[in-house]
Design a protein around this motif. Structure first.
Motif, PDB file in Angstrom:
ATOM      1  N   LEU B 163       0.696  -1.244   0.161  1.00 27.01           N
ATOM      2  CA  LEU B 163       0.051   0.060  -0.199  1.00 27.01           C
ATOM      3  C   LEU B 163       1.031   1.325   0.057  1.00 27.01           C
ATOM      4  CD1 LEU B 163      -2.676  -1.034   2.709  1.00 27.01           C
ATOM      5  CD2 LEU B 163      -2.829  -1.293   0.219  1.00 27.01           C
ATOM      6  N   GLU B 164       2.042   1.159   0.519  1.00 27.11           N
ATOM      7  CA  GLU B 164       3.036   2.329   0.735  1.00 27.11           C
ATOM      8  C   GLU B 164       4.100   2.584  -0.421  1.00 27.11           C
ATOM      9  OE1 GLU B 164       3.256   3.112   5.207  1.00 27.11           O
ATOM     10  OE2 GLU B 164       4.241   1.438   4.730  1.00 27.11           O
ATOM     11  N   ASP B 165       4.436   1.661  -1.073  1.00 25.91           N
ATOM     12  CA  ASP B 165       5.356   1.573  -1.919  1.00 25.91           C
ATOM     13  C   ASP B 165       5.386   0.666  -2.793  1.00 25.91           C
ATOM     14  OD1 ASP B 165       7.682   1.752  -3.315  1.00 25.91           O
ATOM     15  OD2 ASP B 165       9.008   1.462  -1.546  1.00 25.91           O
ATOM     16  N   GLU B 166       4.345   0.628  -3.785  1.00 23.84           N
ATOM     17  CA  GLU B 166       3.797  -0.320  -4.749  1.00 23.84           C
ATOM     18  C   GLU B 166       5.125  -0.560  -5.725  1.00 23.84           C
ATOM     19  OE1 GLU B 166       0.463   0.934  -7.080  1.00 23.84           O
ATOM     20  OE2 GLU B 166      -0.640   1.241  -5.413  1.00 23.84           O
ATOM     21  N   LYS B 167       5.821   0.447  -6.001  1.00 22.99           N
ATOM     22  CA  LYS B 167       6.759  -0.027  -7.125  1.00 22.99           C
ATOM     23  C   LYS B 167       7.795  -1.261  -6.581  1.00 22.99           C
ATOM     24  CE  LYS B 167      10.418   1.742 -10.194  1.00 22.99           C
ATOM     25  NZ  LYS B 167      11.317   0.789 -10.014  1.00 22.99           N
ATOM     26  N   SER B 168       8.497  -0.890  -5.345  1.00 22.75           N
ATOM     27  CA  SER B 168       9.238  -1.814  -4.840  1.00 22.75           C
ATOM     28  C   SER B 168       8.761  -3.139  -4.773  1.00 22.75           C
ATOM     29  CB  SER B 168       9.931  -1.323  -3.535  1.00 22.75           C
ATOM     30  OG  SER B 168       9.030  -1.553  -2.409  1.00 22.75           O
ATOM     31  N   VAL B 169       7.397  -3.240  -4.449  1.00 20.44           N
ATOM     32  CA  VAL B 169       6.622  -4.483  -4.399  1.00 20.44           C
ATOM     33  C   VAL B 169       6.775  -5.124  -6.007  1.00 20.44           C
ATOM     34  CG1 VAL B 169       4.518  -6.040  -3.935  1.00 20.44           C
ATOM     35  CG2 VAL B 169       5.314  -3.842  -2.353  1.00 20.44           C
ATOM     36  N   HIS B 170       6.547  -4.418  -6.898  1.00 20.53           N
ATOM     37  CA  HIS B 170       6.445  -4.859  -8.231  1.00 20.53           C
ATOM     38  C   HIS B 170       7.821  -5.390  -8.545  1.00 20.53           C
ATOM     39  CE1 HIS B 170       2.470  -3.980  -9.500  1.00 20.53           C
ATOM     40  NE2 HIS B 170       2.509  -2.824  -9.177  1.00 20.53           N
ATOM     41  N   ASP B 171       8.875  -4.588  -8.221  1.00 22.23           N
ATOM     42  CA  ASP B 171      10.094  -5.150  -8.527  1.00 22.23           C
ATOM     43  C   ASP B 171      10.564  -6.230  -7.999  1.00 22.23           C
ATOM     44  OD1 ASP B 171      10.283  -2.607  -9.943  1.00 22.23           O
ATOM     45  OD2 ASP B 171      11.601  -1.687  -8.401  1.00 22.23           O
ATOM     46  N   LEU B 172      10.281  -6.653  -6.693  1.00 24.05           N
ATOM     47  CA  LEU B 172      10.358  -7.893  -5.823  1.00 24.05           C
ATOM     48  C   LEU B 172       9.730  -8.829  -6.599  1.00 24.05           C
ATOM     49  CD1 LEU B 172      11.740  -9.254  -3.621  1.00 24.05           C
ATOM     50  CD2 LEU B 172       9.759  -8.513  -2.050  1.00 24.05           C
ATOM     51  N   LEU B 173       8.364  -8.679  -6.885  1.00 23.79           N
ATOM     52  CA  LEU B 173       7.676  -9.799  -7.654  1.00 23.79           C
ATOM     53  C   LEU B 173       8.312 -10.064  -8.863  1.00 23.79           C
ATOM     54  CD1 LEU B 173       4.221  -8.736  -6.369  1.00 23.79           C
ATOM     55  CD2 LEU B 173       5.451 -10.822  -5.776  1.00 23.79           C
ATOM     56  N   ALA B 174       8.729  -9.261  -9.678  1.00 20.94           N
ATOM     57  CA  ALA B 174       9.298  -9.403 -10.924  1.00 20.94           C
ATOM     58  C   ALA B 174      10.496 -10.401 -10.742  1.00 20.94           C
ATOM     59  CB  ALA B 174       9.833  -8.093 -11.486  1.00 20.94           C
ATOM     60  N   PHE B 175      11.153 -10.054  -9.683  1.00 25.11           N
ATOM     61  CA  PHE B 175      12.370 -10.981  -9.195  1.00 25.11           C
ATOM     62  C   PHE B 175      11.934 -12.545  -8.933  1.00 25.11           C
ATOM     63  CE2 PHE B 175      15.108 -12.910  -5.860  1.00 25.11           C
ATOM     64  CZ  PHE B 175      16.474 -13.253  -7.016  1.00 25.11           C
ATOM     65  N   THR B 176      10.742 -12.442  -8.129  1.00 27.58           N
ATOM     66  CA  THR B 176      10.545 -13.950  -7.717  1.00 27.58           C
ATOM     67  C   THR B 176       9.918 -14.548  -8.654  1.00 27.58           C
ATOM     68  OG1 THR B 176       8.440 -12.968  -6.693  1.00 27.58           O
ATOM     69  CG2 THR B 176      10.192 -13.231  -5.418  1.00 27.58           C
ATOM     70  N   ARG B 177       9.035 -13.945  -9.725  1.00 27.78           N
ATOM     71  CA  ARG B 177       8.735 -14.475 -10.784  1.00 27.78           C
ATOM     72  C   ARG B 177       9.810 -15.169 -11.708  1.00 27.78           C
ATOM     73  NH1 ARG B 177       7.899 -10.028 -15.095  1.00 27.78           N
ATOM     74  NH2 ARG B 177      10.139 -10.053 -14.974  1.00 27.78           N
ATOM     75  N   ASP B 178      10.932 -14.289 -11.876  1.00 27.12           N
ATOM     76  CA  ASP B 178      12.068 -14.942 -12.650  1.00 27.12           C
ATOM     77  C   ASP B 178      12.625 -16.209 -11.877  1.00 27.12           C
ATOM     78  OD1 ASP B 178      11.698 -13.010 -14.371  1.00 27.12           O
ATOM     79  OD2 ASP B 178      13.321 -11.531 -13.694  1.00 27.12           O
ATOM     80  N   VAL B 179      12.749 -16.174 -10.666  1.00 29.45           N
ATOM     81  CA  VAL B 179      13.185 -17.163  -9.904  1.00 29.45           C
ATOM     82  C   VAL B 179      12.160 -18.388 -10.249  1.00 29.45           C
ATOM     83  CG1 VAL B 179      13.532 -18.193  -7.605  1.00 29.45           C
ATOM     84  CG2 VAL B 179      14.054 -15.964  -8.004  1.00 29.45           C
ATOM     85  N   GLY B 180      10.786 -18.280 -10.402  1.00 27.69           N
ATOM     86  CA  GLY B 180       9.996 -19.275 -10.573  1.00 27.69           C
ATOM     87  C   GLY B 180      10.159 -19.750 -11.967  1.00 27.69           C
ATOM     88  N   LEU B 181      10.210 -18.822 -12.934  1.00 29.68           N
ATOM     89  CA  LEU B 181      10.658 -19.232 -14.357  1.00 29.68           C
ATOM     90  C   LEU B 181      11.750 -20.192 -14.482  1.00 29.68           C
ATOM     91  CD1 LEU B 181      10.314 -15.808 -16.321  1.00 29.68           C
ATOM     92  CD2 LEU B 181       8.615 -17.767 -16.398  1.00 29.68           C
ATOM     93  N   ARG B 182      12.810 -20.002 -13.901  1.00 28.92           N
ATOM     94  CA  ARG B 182      14.251 -20.789 -13.924  1.00 28.92           C
ATOM     95  C   ARG B 182      13.768 -22.175 -13.190  1.00 28.92           C
ATOM     96  NH1 ARG B 182      19.273 -18.837 -14.177  1.00 28.92           N
ATOM     97  NH2 ARG B 182      18.393 -16.901 -15.105  1.00 28.92           N
ATOM     98  N   MET B 183      13.212 -22.132 -12.014  1.00 30.56           N
ATOM     99  CA  MET B 183      12.565 -23.295 -11.416  1.00 30.56           C
ATOM    100  C   MET B 183      11.772 -24.139 -12.307  1.00 30.56           C
ATOM    101  SD  MET B 183      14.181 -23.599  -8.265  1.00 30.56           S
ATOM    102  CE  MET B 183      13.341 -24.897  -7.393  1.00 30.56           C
ATOM    103  N   ALA B 184      10.812 -23.655 -12.903  1.00 25.15           N
ATOM    104  CA  ALA B 184      10.031 -24.507 -13.902  1.00 25.15           C
ATOM    105  C   ALA B 184      10.868 -25.172 -14.850  1.00 25.15           C
ATOM    106  CB  ALA B 184       9.053 -23.412 -14.408  1.00 25.15           C
TER     107      ALA B 184
END
Ligand code: B12
Lengths: 221, 546
Positions: B163-184
């Motif tokens: 709620l307070e800092d959307e951008k940094s959350v988006h950045d973090l989730l883009a990273f965890t998405r990339d981890v997921g892509l690699r794990m897949a």
């Protein structure tokens, strides 16, 4: 005067912390809980009146959470806004001008690392005028005993989210009962039920933070 | 439904996920740390060894006959490789106890884990071993969902940061998405058929936040999984009902839910979106704490709600370590045996205790009653053989043994069965007592059991024999003349019995006697003691003396 209190309760309910905070978007650029609490004190409103305004806001958001209209982030923001008001009220608590309702020692039992539910309960109870000691997660029976020993007359809240750690809840209740029989103990967490609470000799069970507040108020009076 | 067991488990799951016809509903028991219990190892020792996980899976295949299995059910693998500390326990997967981004580690320092970091090589080795050992089973590679992994890295303050800092959350989730892509990719290369994105923490946010933060990373994962020729499943554990529509919008092939969400709700939304769905056997109340009967009943409920299109039967989430294997076996056996399934369906709504018949006096007639409880001997082979075995033996006891079949397709048979406390089909009861359960008795054993019962009854008869002899005469003298003969007979038999003279003409007539002297034997028999049995039972007795 009335208006400030009303505004304050809206800030709490919507999680508006201060002027700079961008949340919620519809209150952008306006004063938040921080500023309004200061203004209220300066204009001579009693600290107890301010506390009541907060509690009204907290109750509304708590009820919306119970109805699944808002979720964990929104409730946490409300609690955070509440905490900034508490900072302003601290001196009055210390002088005794406003009375805390009591001390609430809360933690997730040994072996259990789930903290979201416990955290919400801690914050909402604090927002309702209690002094809260949050012992965190994976809290041993010994740690609970030690804290209860240091805070005579406190109430205790135990949280457990795993069936495998419910036994630790039972054990902690038993130990506190044996040594500090007057202590009021509340339990909660997804697998815990009223039945289970009775079975292990706890004083109460609540399914959500608002329920915990009602229960504490009842047990304390 | 088509003929049973013509598809392999792997084909069955693949078809169900594509909403294509299946020969029976696929079965996906989530054996995670519970595999450790199956081979006598603690969770911590299990989830750190490829050999043990492979051994646990082999045991699960043997006992639970699954169509699919997860390689490992552990949402801490990526977090561990990324620097979160873990707390291990004996009966649970490990838990994350420190959040690097909340304790000073810079976001820019995080790197996508390589194949050989943390326990990633262990689970990949386990995947390869399982692939080789079980070519016909669908293997699920589980990856930590982007939101849950973000929470592992940042802690629960992430909720407020949304709620307070959307951008940094988006950045973090883009990273965890990339981890997921690699794990897949890792799991795909190691032979997994399905990649499951497990994101339980999304249950704690509303649909707006889901759409804002989770939809993009999750959609990217599922489209990548599909482009690698695999199927993607979205798992949530917890109260996530508010987000099912949003989850569909991420376009997974399948959504799997737990008992916190009603299955019919998920079925309707998923099918509308052409997505398959799975769940939601109750983990704690039924599978962990219930009985095999409870497990079967719960499975039947799920099957009836799930329907035949796109449904995969599965527990709501990772099976608890200490789940009694008999509960899971009960479901496995039932699913693969159409008769068992029909039985379970017929029994699902058993009569309430108050409707039970009092059977304590059942079987007190002169005859030996053999009851066979069946599904329907025409439709169920074992039932048919059991009925046949009785049919063949009955003539040996002509006039003594009476037998009947109770088909539980009829409600009163279910009541009868429950009253006799019969739990399995088919069962033979002799005079109301369970004698043979499920197995067809060999001829000699059935004969012996019936003989034993006849003998028991005979003994009982002798014990309860009560009688009286009446001598009817015009006067006492006439009666007295008969006395010595009777006394002699009783003496020779060693029996004591009262002998009474009756001289009242009215009474003599009431016995239907016209000419004296006459002898009447009176036979009293205790049939019930301490209660009055049901009319149905008394009717049997009355028939006996007519
Ligand atoms: C989020 C979550 C996690 C997160 C926890 C993150 C965190 N920092 O807390 C992660 C992913 C790390 C996690 C880990 C595990 N989890 Co978990 N988790 C959940 C999940 C999805 C939601 C729990 C939650 O936070 N709910 C939100 C809060 C707001 O609700 P709540 O906790 O119930 O609290 C409310 C009330 O209960 C009450 N309340 C709570 N405490 C108290 C105390 C008092 C005194 C009172 C009055 C009231 C009260 O008020 C709260 C607010 O309304 C549940 C699913 C579910 N159905 O609950 C599984 C669940 C609890 N987890 C489960 C399991 C098995 C695990 C793991 C063992 C498995 C794993 N590793 O994957 C580990 C265990 C770690 C450990 N040793 O503790 C199981 C437990 C099964 C069981 N019955 O034993 C569940 C039920 C999932 C499932 N269906 O299998 N989990």
């Amino acid at each position: 005067m009335e208006k400030l209190i009303e505004q304050l309760s809206i800030c709490i309910e919507s999680g508006k912390i201060n002027r700079n905070s961008g949340y919620p978007p519809q209150l952008k650029g306006q004063d938040g809980a921080d500023e309004i609490a200061r203004q209220a004190l300066e204009s001579g409103i009693k600290p107890s009146g301010i506390l009541e305004g907060c509690m009204a806001g907290m109750q509304r958001i708590g009820e919306r959470f119970g109805r699944n209209e808002v979720f964990v982030p929104e409730l946490l923001m409300a609690a955070k806004a509440m905490n900034t008001v508490m900072e302003h009220l601290k001196p009055y608590f210390q002088t005794g001008e406003v009375k805390r309702r009591g001390v609430f020692v809360v933690g997730t039992v040994a072996g259990d690392l789930h903290d979201i539910g416990k955290k919400l309960v801690a914050m909402v109870v604090e927002g309702n005028g209690w002094e809260v000691i949050d012992l965190g997660v994976d809290v041993s029976t010994e740690k609970f005993m030690e804290t209860v020993g240091q805070k005579p007359g406190c109430a205790v809240g135990l949280s457990a989210l795993l069936t495998t750690t419910m036994v630790n809840m039972e054990k902690t209740v038993k130990f506190i009962r044996d040594k500090y029989p007057q202590t009021k103990i509340l339990v909660g967490g997804a697998p815990v039920t009223l039945n289970y609470a009775n079975q292990i000799g706890a004083d109460g069970y609540a399914p959500d933070p608002q329920g915990a507040v009602h229960l504490l108020d009842r047990l304390a009076s | 439904m088509a003929k049973s067991n013509v598809m392999t488990g792997r084909e069955r799951i693949r078809a169900a996920m594509a909403l294509k016809p299946v020969d029976r509903i696929p079965w996906l028991p989530f054996v995670g740390c519970h595999g450790g219990a199956l081979i006598g190892k603690k969770a911590g020792d299990y989830l750190r060894s490829a050999d043990r996980m492979a051994a646990g899976a082999a045991e699960a295949v043997r006992r639970y006959r699954p169509d699919g299995l997860p390689v490992a059910f552990d949402l801490q693998i990526e977090a561990e490789a990324l620097g979160c500390s873990l707390v291990w326990s004996d009966e649970n997967p490990p838990a994350v106890s420190s959040h690097p981004l909340a304790s000073g580690r810079a976001f820019s320092d995080l790197r996508i884990p390589a194949k050989d970091e943390g326990r990633i090589p262990v689970v990949l080795e386990a995947s390869r071993m399982m692939r080789k050992a079980h070519p016909d089973i669908a293997l699920y590679g589980l990856i930590t969902g982007p939101f849950t992994l973000a929470m592992h890295l940042y802690g629960t303050d992430l909720f407020m940061k949304m709620l307070e800092d959307e951008k940094s959350v988006h950045d973090l989730l883009a990273f965890t998405r990339d981890v997921g892509l690699r794990m897949a990719d890792y799991y795909t290369d190691a032979g997994c058929d399905v990649i499951a994105v497990v994101d339980p923490l999304t249950s704690q946010i509303g649909p707006d936040a889901f759409q804002k933060f989770v939809r993009n990373p999750a959609s990217a994962l599922f489209s990548h999984i599909r482009s690698s020729g695999r199927q993607g499943s979205f798992f949530v554990c917890g109260h996530a009902q508010q987000n099912i529509t949003e989850m569909c919008a991420c376009k997974p092939d399948n959504i799997s839910i737990d008992e916190n969400i009603p299955l019919d709700y998920v079925r309707d939304i998923c099918l509308e979106n052409r997505i398959s769905f799975g769940g939601n056997l109750q983990l704690t109340v039924v599978l962990l704490l219930g009985s095999p009967d409870d497990a079967r009943r719960n499975a039947v409920e799920c099957l009836e709600t799930g329907g035949e299109t796109g449904f995969i039967l599965a527990p709501g989430c990772d099976l608890p370590y200490a789940t009694p294997p008999s509960n899971i076996e009960a479901i496995a056996v039932m699913l693969q045996d159409p008769y068992q399934l029909e039985i379970a369906k017929a029994l699902k709504t058993g009569p309430k205790t108050r409707d039970l018949l009092d059977m304590s006096d059942y079987g007190q007639t002169g005859k030996v009653i053999v009851d066979i409880i069946t599904l329907d001997s025409e439709a169920c082979a074992p039932c048919q053989y059991m009925v046949e075995s009785v049919r063949q033996v009955a003539p040996e006891f002509e006039g003594i043994v009476e037998w009947r079949e109770h088909k539980i397709k009829h409600a009163d048979s279910v009541q009868f069965m429950t009253s006799l406390m019969v739990k399995n089909i088919p069962t033979i009861c002799i005079d109301g007592r369970i004698a043979f359960v499920s197995q067809i008795p060999p001829r000699e054993r059935l004969i012996a059991a019936i003989r034993r019962r006849i003998y028991e009854k005979l003994q009982y008869k002798i014990r309860t024999r009560r009688g009286e002899i009446l001598i009817l005469g015009k006067n006492d003298a006439e009666c007295d003349r008969a006395m010595p003969v009777l006394a002699q007979a009783l003496r020779e038999l060693g029996v004591e019995m009262p002998v009474t003279a009756v001289t009242d003409p009215g009474q003599i007539l009431s016995y239907g006697v016209a000419v004296t002297p006459a002898v009447v034997m009176v036979h009293y028999k205790v049939k019930a003691e301490g209660n009055v049995p049901a009319a149905a039972i008394i009717k049997e007795w009355i028939k006996e003396i007519q």
